[in-house]
Design a protein around this motif. Structure first.
Motif, short mmCIF file in Angstrom:
data_model
loop_
_atom_site.label_atom_id
_atom_site.label_comp_id
_atom_site.label_asym_id
_atom_site.label_seq_id
_atom_site.Cartn_x
_atom_site.Cartn_y
_atom_site.Cartn_z
N ASP A 268 30.43 0.84 1.95
CA ASP A 268 30.71 -0.58 1.85
C ASP A 268 30.18 -1.29 3.08
N GLY A 269 29.54 -2.40 2.88
CA GLY A 269 29.09 -3.21 4.02
C GLY A 269 27.71 -2.84 4.51
N ASP A 270 27.11 -1.82 3.97
CA ASP A 270 25.77 -1.43 4.42
C ASP A 270 24.70 -2.39 3.87
N VAL A 271 23.58 -2.34 4.58
CA VAL A 271 22.45 -3.12 4.10
C VAL A 271 21.38 -2.14 3.62
N ILE A 272 20.90 -2.34 2.43
CA ILE A 272 19.81 -1.49 1.94
C ILE A 272 18.55 -2.31 1.94
N GLU A 273 17.61 -1.94 2.77
CA GLU A 273 16.35 -2.69 2.83
C GLU A 273 15.28 -1.96 2.05
N ILE A 274 14.79 -2.62 1.05
CA ILE A 274 13.76 -1.99 0.22
C ILE A 274 12.42 -2.53 0.66
N GLN A 275 11.56 -1.64 1.11
CA GLN A 275 10.26 -2.08 1.61
C GLN A 275 9.29 -2.31 0.46
N GLU A 276 8.19 -2.94 0.82
CA GLU A 276 7.16 -3.25 -0.17
C GLU A 276 6.74 -2.00 -0.92
N GLY A 277 6.48 -2.15 -2.20
CA GLY A 277 6.07 -1.00 -3.00
C GLY A 277 6.57 -1.15 -4.42
N THR A 278 6.21 -0.21 -5.26
CA THR A 278 6.67 -0.26 -6.63
C THR A 278 7.60 0.91 -6.88
N TYR A 279 8.78 0.62 -7.42
CA TYR A 279 9.79 1.65 -7.66
C TYR A 279 10.05 1.71 -9.15
N PHE A 280 9.74 2.84 -9.76
CA PHE A 280 9.98 2.97 -11.20
C PHE A 280 11.38 3.50 -11.41
N GLU A 281 12.36 2.62 -11.41
CA GLU A 281 13.74 3.08 -11.51
C GLU A 281 14.50 2.19 -12.47
N ASN A 282 15.52 2.76 -13.07
CA ASN A 282 16.44 1.93 -13.85
C ASN A 282 17.81 2.57 -13.83
N ALA A 283 18.77 1.96 -14.49
CA ALA A 283 20.15 2.42 -14.52
C ALA A 283 20.70 2.65 -13.11
N LEU A 284 20.53 1.69 -12.23
CA LEU A 284 21.06 1.79 -10.88
C LEU A 284 22.45 1.15 -10.87
N VAL A 285 23.46 1.93 -10.53
CA VAL A 285 24.81 1.40 -10.53
C VAL A 285 25.21 1.08 -9.10
N VAL A 286 25.50 -0.19 -8.85
CA VAL A 286 25.91 -0.60 -7.51
C VAL A 286 27.43 -0.61 -7.49
N ASP A 287 28.06 0.43 -6.93
CA ASP A 287 29.52 0.50 -6.95
C ASP A 287 30.11 0.31 -5.57
N LYS A 288 29.29 -0.15 -4.62
CA LYS A 288 29.81 -0.44 -3.28
C LYS A 288 29.41 -1.86 -2.89
N SER A 289 30.16 -2.41 -1.96
CA SER A 289 29.84 -3.78 -1.54
C SER A 289 28.67 -3.75 -0.58
N VAL A 290 27.48 -3.66 -1.09
CA VAL A 290 26.31 -3.56 -0.23
C VAL A 290 25.47 -4.82 -0.33
N HIS A 291 24.57 -4.91 0.61
CA HIS A 291 23.63 -6.03 0.62
C HIS A 291 22.25 -5.43 0.36
N ILE A 292 21.72 -5.66 -0.81
CA ILE A 292 20.41 -5.10 -1.15
C ILE A 292 19.36 -6.16 -0.91
N LYS A 293 18.37 -5.79 -0.12
CA LYS A 293 17.44 -6.80 0.35
C LYS A 293 16.02 -6.29 0.18
N GLY A 294 15.20 -7.03 -0.49
CA GLY A 294 13.81 -6.63 -0.63
C GLY A 294 12.98 -7.23 0.47
N ILE A 295 12.09 -6.44 1.05
CA ILE A 295 11.19 -6.96 2.07
C ILE A 295 9.81 -7.08 1.43
N ASN A 296 9.23 -8.25 1.48
CA ASN A 296 7.92 -8.51 0.86
C ASN A 296 7.87 -8.17 -0.62
N TRP A 297 8.88 -8.57 -1.33
CA TRP A 297 8.92 -8.46 -2.78
C TRP A 297 8.59 -7.07 -3.32
#
Lengths: 416, 260
Positions: free
Chosen positions: A47-76
């Motif tokens: 809880d409370g963590d920041v997830i920084e996703i860097q530039e790139g393409t991620y082939f993912e689905n069914a991602l369950v966010v079950d914690k109070s996190v801050h998900i942040k994309g860098i450069n889309w």
């Protein structure tokens, strides 16, 4: 002593909490980072963590966010579901999601797959994302106090049955939806059982059905939005106390197209809106106690089309400019008031110079009555014969409801 | 023929009426443009005037001109000139001088008003083309009526009735039919009936550009789908040409056989 112990424990607790919050880690996701997928990062996060996703393409689905996190994309960074279904399902409160490009969700006829779904949570912030080719864009399900802003949601809807809504809210409270751009979906923004919410400064265009759609939603407000080129601009149905202000409804064209469709609604306020170039500006059915104030209707086919069962509607200080037909009222029982508007068709005079015309204006023409009964007669629009008929009817109303008139038509348009 | 056309234009240029017609359009357009700042609104008002006045003036003026220049015509007939070219010359002279009055009368104020820099130029061109087409159609009709009737009173009466029919009565019958048969699908019928009356056709062509919001509705859709396309425009243009040709054919067959 006991007191002192208590203080120590309290300060310890504070210290601990402080420590934890300081320790709120930043988890990096990229191909060469500790976490190469978002899924791994989500698993490892607290809880409370920041997830920084860097530039790139991620082939993912069914991602369950079950914690109070801050998900942040860098450069889309691009999260591509490859038509396999939902991407983010948020089942925790206080989640922030920003700066992502989520795409290719895939159509399902069994499930409402969405790019971002919030399930039974509070205080989420979804901002600054780009969603492409999503079935449903952002889906809020019993979510309260959420803020959805500055997202760009672009769909590729072809037909209503196989497309979803850009922003879909169901059973929510206190939402704030602002500055989004939604296009190419079934409904731009869809509200069902959503109360006390605020929609502002959005642009909704090229949607198949409605730019904004209210069902069974009360005490909401929408303002400063632009609805353009949708099947119909905004539909407000079975709702109470909706405030509509400073919106622009334009180019909503088609055989069954409206700028604003009102059906079974009560106590709404429609103020300072602009309706231009719509087939029908406002279509009103069974709506009671509505006030229309300071709106501008310009060059619509029909500015206002009012079906039966509309009571106590009050139109004041609106501008009706160069519409093909200003008003159609097809019931003879009428207690709606149309006093004090500006009609560009008004041909009366103002001898006492008080700014109000001395003869009442009849906004319902005989021709609109004829068109209502025989729609094909639109062919004869603006023909000399019709002008003669209208003139004769204006002098002594026989067919058109005589009590629908503006007793105090304004001589000059209102500046808006 | 060219020579007769030239004389006939000179003759009309000297006539007061051409100038009155020109001055009327000039004043009317100027005052409309001064009163309203919305160019397309002005074009709608102009449309009403053009659709009523062009046919009326062309019919009245055509009959009048034909009867007045009868002596001149007889003189010409005595000369070794091809008979039909006398009438062609006179007809073209009349129709083109009326058209020039119309074009200049409307064109000059709009040009002053900065039409070329606005988006409405296409609507304006359609208005002008329709006005000119109507002038040609109805002056032809007038010539035909005048040629058929030696009696001036009768000729004038018929000309007025012809105008009244196309401008008012036709639409009245049309509307009655629409209302009477409203249980039936009438889109095709109304499209067809519109093509049969040049005034209605011109009006619809303009409405397609100006009142597009209303025609986007259910019943206007047929018109938009048909006349809004290039094919529809071509068909409409062809029908207008046909309407110009019809009285001319009548003039030709009557003039060739007529005993003056």
């Amino acid at each position: 002593m006991k007191n002192k112990m208590k203080w120590i424990i309290i300060s310890w607790c504070h210290f601990f909490i402080f420590q934890v919050s300081l320790q709120a880690a930043t988890l990096q996701v990229c191909s060469s980072c500790n976490f190469s997928t978002i899924e791994e990062a989500l698993k490892a996060a607290n809880d409370g963590d920041v997830i920084e996703i860097q530039e790139g393409t991620y082939f993912e689905n069914a991602l369950v966010v079950d914690k109070s996190v801050h998900i942040k994309g860098i450069n889309w960074p691009i999260v591509d579901a490859q038509e396999k279904g939902e991407v983010f399902t948020i089942i925790a409160s206080n989640v922030t999601l920003e700066g992502l490009q989520i795409q290719n969700i895939g159509v399902s006829y069994l499930k409402d797959h969405s790019a971002i779904r919030i399930k039974r949570q509070k205080n989420c912030i979804i901002r600054n994302n780009k969603l492409f080719n999503a079935f449903f864009g952002i889906y809020l399900e019993r979510a309260n106090n959420c803020q959805i802003y500055q997202n760009e949601i672009t769909g590729a809807a072809i037909e209503e049955s196989s497309s979803g809504n850009a922003i879909h809210a169901w059973h929510c409270k206190n939402l704030s939806v602002s500055e989004n751009i939604v296009k190419g979906h079934r409904d731009g923004i869809y509200f069902e059982f959503v109360d006390s919410s605020h929609i502002t400064k959005n642009r909704s265009k090229n949607n198949l059905r409605y730019g904004l759609h209210f069902m069974f939603s009360n005490d909401d407000q929408y303002d400063h939005n632009v609805f353009e080129n949708n099947g119909a601009g905004v539909a407000v149905m079975f709702s109470k106390k909706i405030d509509m202000r400073f919106n622009t409804f334009q180019y909503n064209w088609g055989t069954a197209s409206y700028g604003l469709l009102l059906k079974e609604i009560y106590d709404a306020k429609i103020e300072n809106n602009h309706f231009s170039f719509n087939t029908i500006g406002i279509n009103i059915e069974g709506s009671t106690r509505l006030t229309y104030h300071n709106n501008q209707f310009k060059r619509n086919g029909w500015a206002i089309k009012m079906a039966g069962g509309c009571l106590d509607n009050e139109f004041t200080k609106n501008n009706f400019l160069s519409n093909t037909l200003d008003l159609v009222v097809n019931s003879n029982v009428n207690n709606n008031s149309f006093d004090g508007n500006y009609w560009s068709e008004y041909s009366g005079y103002d001898l006492d110079k008080n700014g109000l015309g001395d003869v009442p204006h009849h906004p319902v023409k005989l021709f609109s009555f004829i068109i209502d009964r025989t729609p094909e007669s639109i062919v004869l629009l603006r023909s000399f014969f019709i002008d003669l008929l209208n003139f004769a009817e204006k002098v002594s109303p026989v067919f058109t409801p005589a009590e629908v008139l503006d007793n105090q038509p304004l001589m000059k348009p209102i500046t808006l | 023929m060219i020579k007769i056309l030239k004389y006939s234009i000179y003759d009309l240029m000297r006539s007061r009426w051409t100038y009155v017609y020109f001055a009327f359009f000039l004043l009317f357009t100027f005052s409309l443009l001064l009163l309203s700042s919305d160019l397309s609104r002005v074009i709608i008002s102009m449309m009403n005037v053009v659709l009523i006045l062009c046919p009326l003036i062309a019919t009245m003026f055509g009959v009048m001109y034909f009867y007045n220049s009868r002596e001149f015509t007889e003189l010409l007939l005595a000369q070794p000139i091809k008979r039909i070219s006398i009438f062609w010359g006179q007809y073209l002279g009349l129709a083109s001088s009326l058209s020039i009055s119309l074009l200049l009368g409307i064109g000059i104020p709009f040009t002053f008003y900065g039409l070329f820099y606005s988006a409405e130029i296409l609507d304006f061109l359609i208005l002008l083309i329709n006005g000119v087409a109507l002038t040609f159609i109805f002056s032809g009709l007038a010539f035909f009526i005048a040629l058929k009737n030696e009696n001036r009173i009768r000729g004038f009466g018929l000309a007025i009735i012809a105008w009244l029919f196309f401008a008012v009565i036709y639409d009245g019958i049309f509307l009655l039919l629409l209302m009477f048969f409203r249980e039936y699908p009438l889109e095709q019928f109304s499209l067809f009936a519109t093509l049969l009356n040049p005034i209605d056709l011109s009006r619809i062509l303009l409405l397609l550009k100006l009142d597009i919001s209303a025609l986007m509705g259910f019943s206007g859709a047929v018109f938009r789908q048909f006349l809004g396309t290039t094919l529809g425009m071509l068909v409409a243009g062809f029908v207008l040409m046909f309407w110009i040709g019809l009285p001319l054919w009548g003039i030709r067959s009557t003039a060739l056989r007529k005993d003056f």
